[in-house]
Write a protein that holds these residues in place. Structure first.
Motif, PDB file in Angstrom:
ATOM      1  N   GLU A   1      60.865  85.488 -19.775  1.00  0.00           N
ATOM      2  CA  GLU A   1      61.217  86.086 -18.488  1.00  0.00           C
ATOM      3  C   GLU A   1      60.021  86.071 -17.540  1.00  0.00           C
ATOM      4  O   GLU A   1      60.169  85.799 -16.337  1.00  0.00           O
ATOM      5  CB  GLU A   1      61.704  87.517 -18.684  1.00  0.00           C
ATOM      6  N   ALA A   2      58.853  86.368 -18.071  1.00  0.00           N
ATOM      7  CA  ALA A   2      57.653  86.363 -17.237  1.00  0.00           C
ATOM      8  C   ALA A   2      57.399  84.982 -16.651  1.00  0.00           C
ATOM      9  O   ALA A   2      57.109  84.841 -15.458  1.00  0.00           O
ATOM     10  CB  ALA A   2      56.447  86.831 -18.053  1.00  0.00           C
ATOM     11  N   LEU A   3      57.525  83.948 -17.472  1.00  0.00           N
ATOM     12  CA  LEU A   3      57.304  82.587 -16.990  1.00  0.00           C
ATOM     13  C   LEU A   3      58.322  82.199 -15.928  1.00  0.00           C
ATOM     14  O   LEU A   3      58.002  81.518 -14.949  1.00  0.00           O
ATOM     15  CB  LEU A   3      57.380  81.600 -18.156  1.00  0.00           C
ATOM     16  N   GLN A   4      59.560  82.631 -16.126  1.00  0.00           N
ATOM     17  CA  GLN A   4      60.633  82.235 -15.216  1.00  0.00           C
ATOM     18  C   GLN A   4      60.605  82.980 -13.888  1.00  0.00           C
ATOM     19  O   GLN A   4      60.956  82.427 -12.845  1.00  0.00           O
ATOM     20  CB  GLN A   4      61.993  82.461 -15.894  1.00  0.00           C
ATOM     21  N   LYS A   5      60.176  84.246 -13.896  1.00  0.00           N
ATOM     22  CA  LYS A   5      60.362  85.100 -12.723  1.00  0.00           C
ATOM     23  C   LYS A   5      59.107  85.369 -11.896  1.00  0.00           C
ATOM     24  O   LYS A   5      59.214  85.701 -10.721  1.00  0.00           O
ATOM     25  CB  LYS A   5      60.929  86.459 -13.183  1.00  0.00           C
ATOM     26  N   ILE A   6      57.936  85.263 -12.471  1.00  0.00           N
ATOM     27  CA  ILE A   6      56.743  85.784 -11.801  1.00  0.00           C
ATOM     28  C   ILE A   6      56.447  85.074 -10.483  1.00  0.00           C
ATOM     29  O   ILE A   6      56.101  85.714  -9.479  1.00  0.00           O
ATOM     30  CB  ILE A   6      55.522  85.750 -12.752  1.00  0.00           C
ATOM     31  N   ASN A   7      56.612  83.754 -10.427  1.00  0.00           N
ATOM     32  CA  ASN A   7      56.317  83.034  -9.188  1.00  0.00           C
ATOM     33  C   ASN A   7      57.287  83.425  -8.072  1.00  0.00           C
ATOM     34  O   ASN A   7      56.900  83.578  -6.906  1.00  0.00           O
ATOM     35  CB  ASN A   7      56.370  81.527  -9.417  1.00  0.00           C
ATOM     36  N   HIS A   8      58.562  83.599  -8.422  1.00  0.00           N
ATOM     37  CA  HIS A   8      59.555  83.969  -7.419  1.00  0.00           C
ATOM     38  C   HIS A   8      59.307  85.378  -6.895  1.00  0.00           C
ATOM     39  O   HIS A   8      59.412  85.633  -5.684  1.00  0.00           O
ATOM     40  CB  HIS A   8      60.959  83.882  -8.025  1.00  0.00           C
TER      41      HIS A   8
END
Length: 214
Positions: A149-156
């Motif tokens: 989840e961290a990899l998927q969401k942090i940039n957004h």
């Protein structure tokens, strides 16, 4: 002491600003909530001063301007929000909670923006922690859902925060319109995670400590 003296001696403008959702840098600078400020131009300490629009005053002036209140109402609100007692005693309920009709559309917009920013900032900090705490220790280890989840969401999430902080009024309004419901649900989730999260991290750490080396 009366409510004015109590508040001024007990609460700095910076403390009030942070309590009401305004992001203040380590140097005490923040984007001014009283004009369309794209870069921090307000200095907050015991008093406040904006080098952009000239807004200036003490903590009571700041709260009165932020919520569209009279100085007496602003002082009472600060005393209530910071748990301060003073000699004048309790005031009627109508003085304790300003009615929404007292708030201008601009103030309501700032409040919604500050709330949205605060929730997303909390989520970003959580994702940053998960990215470190749940990172796999070996190439063959199965990835923890929180690490994914961290990899998927942090940039957004960082993009949304940057837009709320530096975007123009239309861009910030679009973020709050499109993600308003998501932010409400996210706030509930963060609240639910707060209590069991520490226990979950401890359990996960013990599991890895007990696992045999490969």
């Amino acid at each position: 002491m009366n409510v004015f003296e109590t508040v001024k001696q007990s609460v700095t403008t910076r403390q009030a600003a942070e309590h009401y959702g305004i992001r203040v840098g380590r140097n005490g600078m923040a984007c001014c909530p009283f004009h369309n400020d794209k870069t921090p131009s307000m200095k907050l300490d015991r008093r406040y001063h904006c080098f952009g629009c000239g807004a200036d005053g003490d903590v009571i002036d700041f709260t009165a301007a932020l919520y569209g209140l009279g100085k007496k109402e602003a002082a009472v609100q600060l005393a209530r929000d910071f748990g301060l007692s003073y000699e004048e005693g309790k005031l009627p309920d109508k003085m304790k909670k300003p009615k929404p009709r007292h708030k201008s559309p601009e103030v309501q917009f700032r409040e919604a923006q500050s709330h949205c920013f605060r929730v997303l900032a909390d989520y970003r900090h959580l994702l940053e922690r998960w990215k470190t705490e749940y990172a796999p220790e070996s190439p063959n280890e199965e990835w923890h859902p929180r690490f994914v989840e961290a990899l998927q969401k942090i940039n957004h999430v960082e993009y949304l925060l940057d837009t709320l902080l530096s975007g123009d009024t239309e861009e910030r309004a679009q973020i709050m319109t499109e993600y308003g419901k998501d932010v409400i649900e996210l706030e509930k989730r963060l609240s639910e995670l707060a209590a069991p999260d520490a226990a979950s991290r401890e359990k996960y750490s013990k599991h890895h400590a007990a696992a045999p080396e490969r």
